[in-house]
Design a protein around this motif. Sequence first.
Motif, PDB file in Angstrom:
ATOM      1  N   GLN A  36      60.629  64.927  26.013  1.00  0.00           N
ATOM      2  CA  GLN A  36      59.998  64.795  24.691  1.00  0.00           C
ATOM      3  C   GLN A  36      61.336  63.866  23.821  1.00  0.00           C
ATOM      4  O   GLN A  36      61.114  63.585  22.834  1.00  0.00           O
ATOM      5  N   ALA A  37      62.433  63.721  23.881  1.00  0.00           N
ATOM      6  CA  ALA A  37      63.634  62.843  24.131  1.00  0.00           C
ATOM      7  C   ALA A  37      63.215  61.707  23.901  1.00  0.00           C
ATOM      8  O   ALA A  37      63.601  61.045  25.331  1.00  0.00           O
ATOM      9  N   GLU A  38      64.129  60.834  23.339  1.00  0.00           N
ATOM     10  CA  GLU A  38      64.232  59.312  23.168  1.00  0.00           C
ATOM     11  C   GLU A  38      65.968  59.403  23.570  1.00  0.00           C
ATOM     12  O   GLU A  38      66.226  57.629  23.744  1.00  0.00           O
ATOM     13  N   SER A  39      66.281  60.251  23.586  1.00  0.00           N
ATOM     14  CA  SER A  39      68.251  59.978  24.430  1.00  0.00           C
ATOM     15  C   SER A  39      67.871  60.239  25.895  1.00  0.00           C
ATOM     16  O   SER A  39      67.371  60.377  26.121  1.00  0.00           O
ATOM     17  N   ASP A  40      69.725  59.790  26.037  1.00  0.00           N
ATOM     18  CA  ASP A  40      70.078  60.013  27.544  1.00  0.00           C
ATOM     19  C   ASP A  40      70.222  61.225  27.200  1.00  0.00           C
ATOM     20  O   ASP A  40      69.877  61.721  28.910  1.00  0.00           O
ATOM     21  N   PHE A  41      70.560  62.141  26.634  1.00  0.00           N
ATOM     22  CA  PHE A  41      71.233  63.574  26.517  1.00  0.00           C
ATOM     23  C   PHE A  41      70.258  64.372  25.328  1.00  0.00           C
ATOM     24  O   PHE A  41      70.461  63.153  24.265  1.00  0.00           O
ATOM     25  N   VAL A  42      70.424  65.481  25.635  1.00  0.00           N
ATOM     26  CA  VAL A  42      70.104  66.389  24.273  1.00  0.00           C
ATOM     27  C   VAL A  42      70.886  67.573  24.354  1.00  0.00           C
ATOM     28  O   VAL A  42      71.537  68.401  25.214  1.00  0.00           O
ATOM     29  N   LEU A  43      71.602  67.806  22.953  1.00  0.00           N
ATOM     30  CA  LEU A  43      72.632  69.353  22.383  1.00  0.00           C
ATOM     31  C   LEU A  43      71.628  70.152  22.562  1.00  0.00           C
ATOM     32  O   LEU A  43      70.102  69.695  21.460  1.00  0.00           O
ATOM     33  N   PHE A  44      71.282  70.933  23.248  1.00  0.00           N
ATOM     34  CA  PHE A  44      71.031  72.672  22.305  1.00  0.00           C
ATOM     35  C   PHE A  44      71.523  73.383  22.234  1.00  0.00           C
ATOM     36  O   PHE A  44      72.875  73.988  22.623  1.00  0.00           O
ATOM     37  N   VAL A  45      71.402  74.140  21.244  1.00  0.00           N
ATOM     38  CA  VAL A  45      72.171  74.984  20.596  1.00  0.00           C
ATOM     39  C   VAL A  45      70.465  76.264  19.983  1.00  0.00           C
ATOM     40  O   VAL A  45      69.918  76.124  19.750  1.00  0.00           O
ATOM     41  N   PRO A  46      71.804  77.449  19.546  1.00  0.00           N
ATOM     42  CA  PRO A  46      70.356  78.628  19.538  1.00  0.00           C
ATOM     43  C   PRO A  46      70.357  78.510  18.062  1.00  0.00           C
ATOM     44  O   PRO A  46      71.078  78.234  17.666  1.00  0.00           O
ATOM     45  N   CYS A  47      69.163  79.835  17.247  1.00  0.00           N
ATOM     46  CA  CYS A  47      68.578  79.347  16.149  1.00  0.00           C
ATOM     47  C   CYS A  47      69.990  80.209  15.803  1.00  0.00           C
ATOM     48  O   CYS A  47      69.916  80.597  14.717  1.00  0.00           O
ATOM     49  N   ASP A  48      70.643  81.273  16.410  1.00  0.00           N
ATOM     50  CA  ASP A  48      71.188  82.897  15.723  1.00  0.00           C
ATOM     51  C   ASP A  48      72.788  82.606  15.462  1.00  0.00           C
ATOM     52  O   ASP A  48      73.015  83.743  15.647  1.00  0.00           O
ATOM     53  N   CYS A  49      73.013  81.559  16.132  1.00  0.00           N
ATOM     54  CA  CYS A  49      74.647  81.708  15.396  1.00  0.00           C
ATOM     55  C   CYS A  49      75.020  80.028  14.934  1.00  0.00           C
ATOM     56  O   CYS A  49      75.101  79.480  15.296  1.00  0.00           O
ATOM     57  N   PRO A  50      74.717  81.127  13.060  1.00  0.00           N
ATOM     58  CA  PRO A  50      75.269  79.864  11.855  1.00  0.00           C
ATOM     59  C   PRO A  50      76.955  79.717  12.099  1.00  0.00           C
ATOM     60  O   PRO A  50      76.830  78.615  10.951  1.00  0.00           O
ATOM     61  N   PHE A  51      77.527  80.260  13.114  1.00  0.00           N
ATOM     62  CA  PHE A  51      78.834  79.995  13.295  1.00  0.00           C
ATOM     63  C   PHE A  51      78.928  78.365  14.250  1.00  0.00           C
ATOM     64  O   PHE A  51      80.388  78.166  14.900  1.00  0.00           O
ATOM     65  N   LEU A  52      78.375  78.118  14.984  1.00  0.00           N
ATOM     66  CA  LEU A  52      78.600  77.267  15.955  1.00  0.00           C
ATOM     67  C   LEU A  52      79.922  76.200  15.884  1.00  0.00           C
ATOM     68  O   LEU A  52      79.559  75.551  14.616  1.00  0.00           O
ATOM     69  N   PRO A  53      80.545  76.027  16.865  1.00  0.00           N
ATOM     70  CA  PRO A  53      81.111  74.964  16.728  1.00  0.00           C
ATOM     71  C   PRO A  53      80.895  73.262  16.190  1.00  0.00           C
ATOM     72  O   PRO A  53      80.020  72.902  16.391  1.00  0.00           O
ATOM     73  N   LEU A  54      81.817  73.249  15.168  1.00  0.00           N
ATOM     74  CA  LEU A  54      81.991  71.646  14.948  1.00  0.00           C
ATOM     75  C   LEU A  54      81.885  70.929  15.665  1.00  0.00           C
ATOM     76  O   LEU A  54      81.536  69.293  15.277  1.00  0.00           O
ATOM     77  N   ASN A  55      82.946  70.473  16.948  1.00  0.00           N
ATOM     78  CA  ASN A  55      82.923  70.292  17.790  1.00  0.00           C
ATOM     79  C   ASN A  55      82.312  70.262  19.109  1.00  0.00           C
ATOM     80  O   ASN A  55      83.002  69.729  20.005  1.00  0.00           O
ATOM     81  N   LEU A  56      81.200  71.228  18.665  1.00  0.00           N
ATOM     82  CA  LEU A  56      80.199  71.480  20.276  1.00  0.00           C
ATOM     83  C   LEU A  56      79.944  69.859  20.758  1.00  0.00           C
ATOM     84  O   LEU A  56      80.259  70.210  21.885  1.00  0.00           O
TER      85      LEU A  56
END
Length: 205
Positions: A85-105
């Motif tokens: 369903q993406a309209e982009s070239d790439f999709v960044l995926f992350v899990p919902c249970d990691c509230p400290f995920l990297p700001l430079n991911l």
Amino acid sequence: MKISAVILAGGRARRMGGVDKGLQLFRGQPLVWHCYQRLKAQVAQVAVNANRNQERYAQFGLPVFADELADFQGPLSGILTGLKQAESDFVLFVPCDCPFLPLNLLEKLQQPILRSLQHYQSDSQSAGENSPVLLTYASDGEREHPTFCLVSTLLVEKLTTYLQSGERRMLQFMRENETIAVDFSDQKDAFQNFNTLADLESKEW
């Protein structure tokens, strides 16, 4: 290179007693909201993959979609639907249970992809031998975190075939498609996740 993001919140959360993990409160806010706050400065378009309570997720003002495959078939199922369903070239995926995920991911995950694209475009004679990287994921130096990944929409057909074969292992699929693990060993705490309700209620956080 256009990039969008998806927060994966479509699991059964068995170790949380079957509750909808992304909607559980941490520091007074749902886990999925914490993830969005960390993502919104990295990418303009963020959606949520949820197989339950779509109306509640939609209240955050984000697009919400369920897996195309029924019966909670794991994160790769959500990733496949997200890519389709993406309209982009790439999709960044992350899990919902990691509230400290990297700001430079995104910044770090896209570096190997950008380098490979530059090399691919500048070296046309060897382009057939050196295909661009279509998939990267995070590693903290000790553990691999494949649900933190940047995936090309060009992998839709391969992922569809993989799931149709009955496979569900994320790392297996990634390794079959020449993925690159990106080092986040300087941010191990960023991948702290919450698997039980007791984890969320711990005063250590």
